[in-house]
Design a protein around this motif. Structure first.
Motif, PDB file in Angstrom:
ATOM      1  N   GLY A  75     -49.803 -47.041  55.537  1.00 38.84           N
ATOM      2  CA  GLY A  75     -48.556 -46.361  55.184  1.00 38.84           C
ATOM      3  C   GLY A  75     -48.833 -45.038  54.506  1.00 38.84           C
ATOM      4  O   GLY A  75     -48.799 -43.985  55.134  1.00 38.84           O
ATOM      5  N   SER A  76     -49.174 -45.093  53.227  1.00 36.83           N
ATOM      6  CA  SER A  76     -49.527 -43.875  52.504  1.00 36.83           C
ATOM      7  C   SER A  76     -51.029 -43.754  52.302  1.00 36.83           C
ATOM      8  O   SER A  76     -51.510 -42.740  51.787  1.00 36.83           O
ATOM      9  CB  SER A  76     -48.826 -43.847  51.144  1.00 36.83           C
ATOM     10  N   ALA A  77     -51.765 -44.764  52.698  1.00 32.52           N
ATOM     11  CA  ALA A  77     -53.221 -44.781  52.533  1.00 32.52           C
ATOM     12  C   ALA A  77     -53.885 -45.275  53.808  1.00 32.52           C
ATOM     13  O   ALA A  77     -53.257 -45.946  54.643  1.00 32.52           O
ATOM     14  CB  ALA A  77     -53.620 -45.658  51.354  1.00 32.52           C
ATOM     15  N   VAL A  78     -55.175 -44.935  53.954  1.00 30.80           N
ATOM     16  CA  VAL A  78     -55.960 -45.348  55.113  1.00 30.80           C
ATOM     17  C   VAL A  78     -57.302 -45.880  54.624  1.00 30.80           C
ATOM     18  O   VAL A  78     -57.933 -45.275  53.738  1.00 30.80           O
ATOM     19  CB  VAL A  78     -56.201 -44.162  56.080  1.00 30.80           C
ATOM     20  N   VAL A  79     -57.738 -47.012  55.176  1.00 32.88           N
ATOM     21  CA  VAL A  79     -59.066 -47.553  54.886  1.00 32.88           C
ATOM     22  C   VAL A  79     -59.761 -47.815  56.212  1.00 32.88           C
ATOM     23  O   VAL A  79     -59.115 -48.048  57.243  1.00 32.88           O
ATOM     24  CB  VAL A  79     -58.996 -48.855  54.056  1.00 32.88           C
ATOM     25  N   GLY A  80     -61.101 -47.771  56.190  1.00 34.22           N
ATOM     26  CA  GLY A  80     -61.815 -47.995  57.435  1.00 34.22           C
ATOM     27  C   GLY A  80     -63.307 -48.159  57.243  1.00 34.22           C
ATOM     28  O   GLY A  80     -63.836 -48.007  56.139  1.00 34.22           O
ATOM     29  N   GLY A 109     -86.113 -36.225  60.920  1.00 32.04           N
ATOM     30  CA  GLY A 109     -85.869 -37.028  62.111  1.00 32.04           C
ATOM     31  C   GLY A 109     -84.484 -37.649  62.109  1.00 32.04           C
ATOM     32  O   GLY A 109     -83.585 -37.217  61.390  1.00 32.04           O
ATOM     33  N   ARG A 110     -84.336 -38.694  62.872  1.00 32.58           N
ATOM     34  CA  ARG A 110     -83.035 -39.331  63.065  1.00 32.58           C
ATOM     35  C   ARG A 110     -82.528 -39.952  61.763  1.00 32.58           C
ATOM     36  O   ARG A 110     -83.287 -40.300  60.861  1.00 32.58           O
ATOM     37  CB  ARG A 110     -83.132 -40.377  64.171  1.00 32.58           C
ATOM     38  N   ASP A 111     -81.219 -40.104  61.699  1.00 31.61           N
ATOM     39  CA  ASP A 111     -80.591 -40.712  60.528  1.00 31.61           C
ATOM     40  C   ASP A 111     -79.564 -41.737  61.000  1.00 31.61           C
ATOM     41  O   ASP A 111     -78.781 -41.472  61.925  1.00 31.61           O
ATOM     42  CB  ASP A 111     -79.894 -39.644  59.678  1.00 31.61           C
ATOM     43  N   LEU A 112     -79.565 -42.905  60.375  1.00 32.80           N
ATOM     44  CA  LEU A 112     -78.586 -43.949  60.650  1.00 32.80           C
ATOM     45  C   LEU A 112     -77.741 -44.156  59.400  1.00 32.80           C
ATOM     46  O   LEU A 112     -78.268 -44.222  58.287  1.00 32.80           O
ATOM     47  CB  LEU A 112     -79.282 -45.260  61.018  1.00 32.80           C
ATOM     48  N   TYR A 113     -76.435 -44.247  59.580  1.00 28.95           N
ATOM     49  CA  TYR A 113     -75.527 -44.444  58.449  1.00 28.95           C
ATOM     50  C   TYR A 113     -74.480 -45.478  58.807  1.00 28.95           C
ATOM     51  O   TYR A 113     -73.947 -45.489  59.923  1.00 28.95           O
ATOM     52  CB  TYR A 113     -74.828 -43.125  58.082  1.00 28.95           C
ATOM     53  N   VAL A 114     -74.159 -46.358  57.856  1.00 29.62           N
ATOM     54  CA  VAL A 114     -73.045 -47.282  57.999  1.00 29.62           C
ATOM     55  C   VAL A 114     -72.346 -47.377  56.646  1.00 29.62           C
ATOM     56  O   VAL A 114     -73.000 -47.453  55.601  1.00 29.62           O
ATOM     57  CB  VAL A 114     -73.510 -48.673  58.489  1.00 29.62           C
ATOM     58  N   GLY A 115     -71.021 -47.323  56.664  1.00 26.31           N
ATOM     59  CA  GLY A 115     -70.306 -47.335  55.401  1.00 26.31           C
ATOM     60  C   GLY A 115     -68.812 -47.514  55.586  1.00 26.31           C
ATOM     61  O   GLY A 115     -68.343 -47.947  56.646  1.00 26.31           O
ATOM     62  N   ALA A 116     -68.076 -47.161  54.545  1.00 22.07           N
ATOM     63  CA  ALA A 116     -66.624 -47.309  54.536  1.00 22.07           C
ATOM     64  C   ALA A 116     -66.002 -46.045  53.977  1.00 22.07           C
ATOM     65  O   ALA A 116     -66.661 -45.247  53.303  1.00 22.07           O
ATOM     66  CB  ALA A 116     -66.219 -48.517  53.695  1.00 22.07           C
ATOM     67  N   ARG A 117     -64.723 -45.869  54.253  1.00 22.73           N
ATOM     68  CA  ARG A 117     -63.995 -44.746  53.679  1.00 22.73           C
ATOM     69  C   ARG A 117     -62.582 -45.185  53.320  1.00 22.73           C
ATOM     70  O   ARG A 117     -62.054 -46.172  53.858  1.00 22.73           O
ATOM     71  CB  ARG A 117     -63.961 -43.551  54.629  1.00 22.73           C
ATOM     72  N   ALA A 118     -61.976 -44.431  52.411  1.00 24.73           N
ATOM     73  CA  ALA A 118     -60.599 -44.690  51.981  1.00 24.73           C
ATOM     74  C   ALA A 118     -59.962 -43.362  51.622  1.00 24.73           C
ATOM     75  O   ALA A 118     -60.617 -42.482  51.044  1.00 24.73           O
ATOM     76  CB  ALA A 118     -60.568 -45.643  50.793  1.00 24.73           C
ATOM     77  N   GLY A 119     -58.695 -43.204  51.980  1.00 25.57           N
ATOM     78  CA  GLY A 119     -58.037 -41.934  51.701  1.00 25.57           C
ATOM     79  C   GLY A 119     -56.544 -42.063  51.582  1.00 25.57           C
ATOM     80  O   GLY A 119     -55.966 -43.146  51.784  1.00 25.57           O
ATOM     81  N   ILE A 120     -55.922 -40.949  51.233  1.00 30.11           N
ATOM     82  CA  ILE A 120     -54.468 -40.879  51.121  1.00 30.11           C
ATOM     83  C   ILE A 120     -53.948 -39.830  52.097  1.00 30.11           C
ATOM     84  O   ILE A 120     -54.659 -38.876  52.435  1.00 30.11           O
ATOM     85  CB  ILE A 120     -54.022 -40.549  49.686  1.00 30.11           C
ATOM     86  N   LEU A 121     -52.724 -40.022  52.560  1.00 33.76           N
ATOM     87  CA  LEU A 121     -52.102 -39.092  53.493  1.00 33.76           C
ATOM     88  C   LEU A 121     -51.402 -37.998  52.705  1.00 33.76           C
ATOM     89  O   LEU A 121     -50.412 -38.238  52.002  1.00 33.76           O
ATOM     90  CB  LEU A 121     -51.113 -39.826  54.394  1.00 33.76           C
ATOM     91  N   ALA A 122     -51.930 -36.768  52.811  1.00 37.53           N
ATOM     92  CA  ALA A 122     -51.265 -35.632  52.182  1.00 37.53           C
ATOM     93  C   ALA A 122     -49.951 -35.334  52.890  1.00 37.53           C
ATOM     94  O   ALA A 122     -48.983 -34.879  52.274  1.00 37.53           O
ATOM     95  CB  ALA A 122     -52.179 -34.409  52.212  1.00 37.53           C
ATOM     96  N   ASN A 123     -49.932 -35.568  54.202  1.00 29.20           N
ATOM     97  CA  ASN A 123     -48.717 -35.551  55.013  1.00 29.20           C
ATOM     98  C   ASN A 123     -49.019 -36.416  56.236  1.00 29.20           C
ATOM     99  O   ASN A 123     -50.144 -36.885  56.399  1.00 29.20           O
ATOM    100  CB  ASN A 123     -48.294 -34.113  55.362  1.00 29.20           C
TER     101      ASN A 123
END
Length: 217
Positions: A75-80, A109-123
């Motif tokens: 709704g007003s936030a996003v997680v992933g 050399g190569r880089d591997l990344y795994v993680g999470a993110r969270a944010g708010i909708l400015a609009n």
């Protein structure tokens, strides 16, 4: 670097131009893929501060790769969750034989990344977010004054944090700009004969400013 991060986020916010549709419909949810391109710098960690001219050095170059993730719009936030595979052109100069930031003459050399993110909708079309997770990268050892790799490499384990702005172009496509900081504290050596060293402690920092364009399914 904090000033660079602020400037990056402000620049990302300015991508909201009239070119983008104001009503993009439901977005920031579901699976996504993206192409990544940006600036990459690896060097001595923040705890390394000396005057010998070697350990304080760094390498920088062009970062490129691909990423994928899955987001949920609340709704007003996003997680992933997300993952990346990237490579880099950063490497030591041909004539530098110093103990460069503790690793000698190397190529990123190569880089591997795994993680999470969270944010708010400015609009409805703009997401401001933070991220964090695990990163594993490789430093390829270079031979002599050439660019030939020796089949000996350092494998580095660490963590990454970052922040960015993502803009929906429409319901399926997006663009974003992001700053990331990685801290590597553990490493081992893969030798050319297939042997592997015991893990040892390191202090290596990595800074990246990247842009991405992608597709959401």
């Amino acid at each position: 670097m904090r000033k660079l991060m602020v400037a990056t986020l402000l620049a990302g916010a300015t991508v909201a131009t009239p070119v983008f549709a104001q009503d993009v419909g439901p977005t920031f949810t579901g699976p996504r893929v993206e192409a990544i391109l940006g600036y990459d710098r690896t060097g001595a960690g923040s705890d390394v501060d000396n005057d010998n001219g070697n350990d304080d050095q760094n390498i920088d170059g062009l970062l490129y790769g691909v990423g994928a993730g899955y987001d949920v719009n609340l709704g007003s936030a996003v997680v992933g969750v997300e993952g990346e595979y990237t490579d880099s052109t950063a490497k030591s100069s041909r004539t530098d034989f110093s103990d460069q930031f503790g690793f000698g003459r190397v190529k990123q050399g190569r880089d591997l990344y795994v993680g999470a993110r969270a944010g708010i909708l400015a609009n409805p079309a703009t997401l401001v977010y933070v991220k964090g997770g695990y990163t594993n990268t490789k430093l390829d050892v270079l031979a002599g004054d050439s660019n030939q790799e020796t089949d000996t490499a350092f494998k580095l384990d660490g963590w990454r944090i970052g922040a960015g702005v993502e803009r929906a172009i429409n319901a399926n496509t997006f663009a974003k700009i992001e700053y990331r900081y990685s801290k590597y504290e553990d490493a081992h050596i893969n030798f050319a004969n297939g042997a592997t060293s015991e893990e040892f402690g390191i202090d290596t920092d990595r800074h990246q400013v990247v842009g991405s364009v992608g597709w959401r399914f």
